[in-house]
Write a protein that holds these residues in place. Sequence first.
Motif, PDB file in Angstrom:
ATOM      1  N   GLY A 173       0.755  -0.978  -0.003  1.00 18.18           N
ATOM      2  CA  GLY A 173      -0.003  -0.130   0.072  1.00 18.18           C
ATOM      3  C   GLY A 173       0.936   1.513   0.337  1.00 18.18           C
ATOM      4  N   ALA A 174       1.489   1.730   0.761  1.00 14.02           N
ATOM      5  CA  ALA A 174       2.954   2.572   0.917  1.00 14.02           C
ATOM      6  C   ALA A 174       3.332   2.419  -0.580  1.00 14.02           C
ATOM      7  CB  ALA A 174       4.184   2.218   1.367  1.00 14.02           C
ATOM      8  N   PHE A 175       4.066   1.641  -0.901  1.00 14.01           N
ATOM      9  CA  PHE A 175       4.363   1.816  -2.317  1.00 14.01           C
ATOM     10  C   PHE A 175       3.483   2.291  -3.211  1.00 14.01           C
ATOM     11  CE2 PHE A 175       7.859  -1.003  -1.482  1.00 14.01           C
ATOM     12  CZ  PHE A 175       9.408  -0.766  -1.959  1.00 14.01           C
ATOM     13  N   ALA A 176       1.915   1.576  -3.829  1.00 17.36           N
ATOM     14  CA  ALA A 176       1.186   2.397  -4.685  1.00 17.36           C
ATOM     15  C   ALA A 176       0.234   3.422  -3.931  1.00 17.36           C
ATOM     16  CB  ALA A 176      -0.280   1.445  -3.992  1.00 17.36           C
ATOM     17  N   LEU A 177       0.736   4.583  -3.415  1.00 19.13           N
ATOM     18  CA  LEU A 177       0.810   5.647  -2.301  1.00 19.13           C
ATOM     19  C   LEU A 177       1.714   6.250  -3.556  1.00 19.13           C
ATOM     20  CD1 LEU A 177      -0.805   7.915  -0.800  1.00 19.13           C
ATOM     21  CD2 LEU A 177       0.669   7.139   1.247  1.00 19.13           C
ATOM     22  N   LEU A 178       3.103   5.894  -3.376  1.00 14.30           N
ATOM     23  CA  LEU A 178       3.998   6.817  -3.732  1.00 14.30           C
ATOM     24  C   LEU A 178       3.893   6.714  -5.136  1.00 14.30           C
ATOM     25  CD1 LEU A 178       7.727   8.053  -3.315  1.00 14.30           C
ATOM     26  CD2 LEU A 178       8.151   4.861  -3.873  1.00 14.30           C
ATOM     27  N   VAL A 179       3.311   5.356  -5.968  1.00 16.51           N
ATOM     28  CA  VAL A 179       2.810   6.281  -7.259  1.00 16.51           C
ATOM     29  C   VAL A 179       1.917   6.875  -7.765  1.00 16.51           C
ATOM     30  CG1 VAL A 179       1.873   4.559  -8.899  1.00 16.51           C
ATOM     31  CG2 VAL A 179       3.996   3.522  -7.483  1.00 16.51           C
ATOM     32  N   CYS A 180       1.045   6.383  -6.916  1.00 17.25           N
ATOM     33  CA  CYS A 180      -0.251   8.037  -6.386  1.00 17.25           C
ATOM     34  C   CYS A 180       0.761   9.170  -6.484  1.00 17.25           C
ATOM     35  CB  CYS A 180      -0.926   7.317  -5.868  1.00 17.25           C
ATOM     36  SG  CYS A 180      -2.532   8.684  -5.596  1.00 17.25           S
ATOM     37  N   LEU A 181       1.476   9.632  -5.708  1.00 13.55           N
ATOM     38  CA  LEU A 181       1.505  11.136  -5.007  1.00 13.55           C
ATOM     39  C   LEU A 181       2.686  11.376  -6.666  1.00 13.55           C
ATOM     40  CD1 LEU A 181       2.583  10.062  -2.091  1.00 13.55           C
ATOM     41  CD2 LEU A 181       1.242  12.073  -2.976  1.00 13.55           C
TER      42      LEU A 181
END
Length: 452
Positions: A173-181
């Motif tokens: 989920g943290a990696f997905a958040l980084l991709v989103c940002l």
Amino acid sequence: MTSYTPVERQAVVSLSGIFSLRMIGLFMILPVFAVYGTALEGATPLLIGLAVGAYGLAQLLLQIPFGLMADRHDRHRLIIIGLLLFIVGGLVAAASDSIWGVIIGRFLQGAGAISAVVMALLSDLVRDENRTKAMATVGMSIGLSFALAFVIGPLLADAVGLSGLFLATAVMGAFALLVCLRYVPRAGRAERQLPTHYLPHLLTMLRHPELMRLNIGIFCLHLVMTACFVVLPPLLVSAGLPASRHGWLYLPVMALALVALVPAVIIAEKRRRMREIYLLAVMLLGLSMLLLALGHAGLTGLVLAVALFFFAFNLLEALLPSLVSKLSPAGGKGTAMGVYSTCQFLGAFLGGALGGALQGWYGVGVLFICLAVMVLLWLVGAFAMRQPAYLHSLTLRPAEGGVSNDLLERLRAAPGVAELVLLPDDGDIHLKIDRLHWRAEVLEGLPVSVVG
């Protein structure tokens, strides 16, 4: 088929990546939780089932609210909020040594119900002529995530235990958040022309006959999928394939199905055969259920049926959200996707219960026959679906004098204009046009300029 622009390519890759990271994190729990969850304090078979279903229950309850918010608020920001809830839920479940802690964590993960928001943002960022291809890419990412999760989950659980597995979901989920940002583009033209009150808008989406037909379709598709996977693993074991090797069956079968998906999507879009390809996919899904009903006792029959099932499933997963996007009224894309996703999770929730009940009462043969009959009824209803309009987006920027009613009426009356939306955020006029009838000359003398 039109090529992606750089922004479209970045949007498709980044949003598919977010879907993949979330789905791998969620799916890899499924093949191991029933075994490892028994060690949790207070665990019972009922509560273990509740822990597995808590995510789906939260999704079921919150897909429509997130979809409604997606039509009025920043979709990028809503995705960030959903991913933060997903991360917090994973951490809560990882830190828990009781079944109730895991249930709370799983519910929090599901509370970030951003599937409809991601699909709506993808539709904002990708032109209509590339939308089916983009949705197919997302569908492929979900399908591959499912296959990878069933390979990774047992291996990771054996190495780090259940808490480590939940911690891994939080990391994903943290990696997905980084991709989103960092990588998801911001939509310059989000369609958010909504009525003042949500309820009438929601009721309009629920009563829309074409959308209702598609919502029934996604409900049936996921009911069939979850009902099948209640019984398929033990059938494969009985046929001589150990449970530890199931992931290695799903992965190549899924990969071959996805390769076959590409030409089907190209035919649907480029040759304007969306309705025909959709009906063919439903027929193939029903055929896979008949093969399972007749050949579930042997490994060869099971493998063939599973391969056909995954091809039909992935093709429908690509076509259905694209059709919803094409057929939803202007300004209602997020809400329509929210209703669609809610029907999807309702089907998944009921499919598990139906699969277990029919297997216990009547056996797997009757279960697969019932699923085949359900798909047949779906097919009968789907024949009434109209061919979707193959429209293209055109954005106009009014001159400094602003927008007059006369300008809007002249544009609405222009040949080839199927839909007009005045975007209040930036004052642009968004048209959906049929290029077979549209003539650019109609803009001559009007106080507008073409954007992009």
